[in-house]
Design an enzyme around this catalytic site. Structure first.
Site, PDB file in Angstrom:
ATOM      1  CG  ASP A   1      83.859  52.104   5.305  1.00  0.00           C
ATOM      2  OD1 ASP A   1      85.076  52.212   5.131  1.00  0.00           O
ATOM      3  OD2 ASP A   1      83.091  53.070   5.406  1.00  0.00           O
TER       4      ASP A   1
ATOM      5  CG  HIS B   1      84.142  52.519  10.794  1.00  0.00           C
ATOM      6  ND1 HIS B   1      83.461  52.706   9.615  1.00  0.00           N
ATOM      7  CD2 HIS B   1      85.124  51.619  10.518  1.00  0.00           C
ATOM      8  CE1 HIS B   1      83.994  51.962   8.670  1.00  0.00           C
ATOM      9  NE2 HIS B   1      85.005  51.288   9.201  1.00  0.00           N
TER      10      HIS B   1
ATOM     11  CB  SER C   1      80.056  52.524   9.968  1.00  0.00           C
ATOM     12  OG  SER C   1      80.599  53.815  10.157  1.00  0.00           O
TER      13      SER C   1
END
EC number: 3.1.1.61
Length: 330
Positions: A131, A39, A12
């Site tokens: 995540d 992401h 990310s």
């Protein structure tokens, strides 16, 4: 050539730099296919494939729905779809978001664990929050490899540190060293028994793929948490790992991401309240002036008092939101 293994990589914030380092270290005879999830905004296009193609020796291309996996190839997730796997092919799904993201790292990791079992490897690189932790844990439970970028090297340490806290990872390395280490491990790894999937694992995989599920879904496996889903305002149900939630229609949230999103929503509500108070003050001031013009001092004073009340409340909210400083103008 068909791959013997599947490597799923998630990142990310700060992930582009980490991915470039990771890709640069991959050997050109890698027997595995590599899926990369970063992401990204739901709308627009992604230049990730082009960026990574310049960083290493292996061919890189955006994932395609129904595309067949090839050994020694890298496939990047595309905006607004989860990158999943089925029968040796890629599946692009518009299933529910995870932590507000689509593509989601956990969705790809979960699919890799279900489809490839002990032949799956999950790699968590730089990123904020947590995540990838749940998906990496499932890869590990299914007999696969769990690898994490050294948090000291990562630009954002949240994702690597969360994975290290909750998963018994196999390797912790700088991004550039992960590729060669994983390739060597795949060559020497023996046969591993595949543990069965739990009912929740199967349900979550179906949700990620956008399949129609039983009308109760996760509600049949849990009780309402008392929290609401930021995506749809439905009830959130705690999952068995105690760290995540899903709503009835499938949106998934980790506890950390949910807390962060709630903070964003509270701030938004406060800004909305500030705007409403300022408008009420301006309207009260206008009505005060109109009453004065018509010679109604009693009504004028009432509206003046209301304007002062709204002004005071707005000032309290403004200080809460932005604070005050010595040099700040009145």
């Amino acid at each position: 050539m068909e791959p013997t293994d599947l490597i799923a990589v998630g990142a990310s914030a700060g992930g582009v730099e980490a991915l470039r380092e990771f890709v640069s270290g991959l050997p050109d005879d890698l027997p595995a296919a590599v899926l990369v999830v970063l992401h990204m905004p739901a709308r627009g296009t992604s230049a990730l494939a082009a960026i990574l193609a310049r960083a290493g020796k292996l061919p890189v291309e955006p994932a395609s729905n129904g595309g067949k996996l090839q050994a020694g190839h890298i496939y990047t997730a595309v905006p607004d779809t989860h990158l999943l796997l089925r029968d040796g092919r890629m599946v692009l799904s518009h299933g529910p978001t995870e932590n507000g993201h689509r593509p989601g790292v956990d969705a790809t990791f979960r699919s890799a664990a279900v489809a490839w079992g002990p032949n799956a490897t999950g790699i968590v690189l730089s990123g904020a929050l947590d995540d990838g932790t749940a998906g990496l844990a499932l890869i590990k439970r299914r007999g696969g490899l769990a690898v994490v970028q050294d948090p000291e090297e990562a630009l954002y340490q949240g994702m690597p540190e969360s994975a290290l806290r909750h998963v018994a990872v196999d390797m912790v390395l700088p991004a550039r060293d992960i590729g060669p280490a994983v390739a060597a491990k795949l060559q020497s790894r023996g046969v591993t028994a595949v543990p069965p999937l739990s009912g929740l694992d199967r349900l979550e995989a179906d949700i990620d793929a956008g399949h129609r599920i039983d009308r109760n879904g996760v509600a049949s496996m849990s009780v309402p948490s008392g929290y609401t889903c930021p995506d749809c305002d439905g009830s959130l149900y705690p999952l068995e790992d105690g760290l995540r939630y899903r709503c009835r229609v499938g949106h998934a949230w980790t506890a950390e991401a949910l807390l962060t999103e709630q903070g964003i929503q509270v701030e938004k509500a406060l800004w909305t309240a500030l705007r409403a108070l300022q408008e009420k003050r301006q309207l009260a001031e206008r009505m005060c002036a109109d009453a004065k013009r018509f010679g109604d001092e009693t009504l004028s004073k009432r509206f003046a008092d209301q304007a002062a009340e709204h002004r005071g409340a707005a000032e309290i909210l403004r200080k809460l939101l932005v604070g005050t400083g010595k040099d700040e103008p009145a």
